[in-house]
Design a protein around this motif. Structure first.
Motif, PDB file in Angstrom:
ATOM      1  N   HIS A 142       0.854  -1.239  -0.105  1.00 26.07           N
ATOM      2  CA  HIS A 142       0.040   0.169   0.139  1.00 26.07           C
ATOM      3  C   HIS A 142       0.854   1.385   0.145  1.00 26.07           C
ATOM      4  N   SER A 143       0.457   2.068  -0.791  1.00 23.27           N
ATOM      5  CA  SER A 143       1.085   3.885  -0.541  1.00 23.27           C
ATOM      6  C   SER A 143       2.603   3.686  -1.180  1.00 23.27           C
ATOM      7  N   LYS A 178       0.634   6.884  -3.085  1.00 23.78           N
ATOM      8  CA  LYS A 178       0.856   7.176  -1.628  1.00 23.78           C
ATOM      9  C   LYS A 178      -0.382   8.570  -1.388  1.00 23.78           C
ATOM     10  N   PRO A 179      -0.590   8.340  -0.332  1.00 26.29           N
ATOM     11  CA  PRO A 179      -1.459   9.493   0.320  1.00 26.29           C
ATOM     12  C   PRO A 179      -0.728  11.121  -0.183  1.00 26.29           C
ATOM     13  N   LYS A 234      -5.203  11.209  -4.410  1.00 25.96           N
ATOM     14  CA  LYS A 234      -5.315  10.417  -2.874  1.00 25.96           C
ATOM     15  C   LYS A 234      -5.074  11.253  -1.870  1.00 25.96           C
TER      16      LYS A 234
END
Length: 238
Positions: A142-143, A178-179, A234
């Motif tokens: 994730h990310s 990624k955020p 995101k």
């Protein structure tokens, strides 16, 4: 009534595009990508990853094609380039040749990109940046990436992949982003050169999950109506 002339495609084509084409498709600002981790999904034998690495972008690529050897990819790629050129010869009046100039120049660009890809793919450390994988499941945490790019796959193959696949695929691109990062998809068209028929539904689903999506103006005139890419941001944590 005149029948609409379209590019006929059976199965998913292998492509080989250059970094310069990616710049125009996605309106990339190279200086903003230096030192960033960037993922090219379904780019086939494009030279984006190889070219980007040379200028300091931490580029990686994911495509089921990478289960093949370099020799197999080269043979497949050169054959595909010939097939594409033959199809385009019959549709020269359909496309905008401002960027490519002619079928022969388009073909030469594909060959050059394929050769740069192969040189990188055959290098000793290629396993660190080329992953044999297919949407909607990617082998990354994730990310992981600052930017995630996907060209000439989602939306284009609307006739072969249903809405559930498209939604799952886009969510997977966002999962590995990624955020504060961004996913970009180009073009927004099917092979009929019409906007993806479920785009509004897809955007509604994304908005409902807290993602901000908008169309951006691309700069690669070629396919009719292909002047837009989709940008999905995101949200940052907190």
């Amino acid at each position: 009534m005149e029948t609409k002339r379209i590019y006929e495609q059976a199965g998913v084509a292998m492509t080989s595009r250059s970094y310069a084409e990616y710049e125009k498709m996605f309106m990339l600002q190279t200086e903003d990508l230096i030192g960033k981790r960037v993922l090219d999904v379904a780019g086939g034998a494009s030279s984006f990853t190889a070219d980007a690495r040379q200028i300091g972008i931490l580029a990686e690529a994911a495509d089921p094609l990478y289960a093949m050897s370099a020799a197999e990819i080269e043979a497949h790629g050169r054959a595909e380039i010939e097939v594409v050129a033959t199809k385009m010869e019959k549709l020269t009046d359909v496309y905008d040749w401002t960027y490519y100039g002619s079928v022969e120049r388009h073909k030469a660009g594909r060959i050059a990109a394929l050769e740069r890809f192969l040189a990188d793919y055959e290098s000793s450390d290629q396993a660190k940046r080329y992953y044999a994988a297919a949407l909607p499941e990617l082998p990354f945490e994730h990310s992981s990436f600052d930017f995630v790019l996907c060209s000439h796959f989602l939306f284009l193959y609307e006739a072969q992949f249903d809405f559930e696949f498209h939604l799952a695929a886009v969510k997977e691109l966002l999962r590995v982003c990624k955020p504060g990062g961004e996913v970009r998809i180009y073009p927004l068209l099917s092979f009929r050169t019409e906007e993806y028929s479920r785009l509004a539904d897809l955007l509604d689903e994304l908005a409902g999950n807290g993602f901000f999506a908008q169309k951006g103006e691309a700069n690669l005139p070629f396919l009719p109506n292909s002047h837009e890419f989709l940008s999905i941001s995101k949200p940052r944590l907190g």
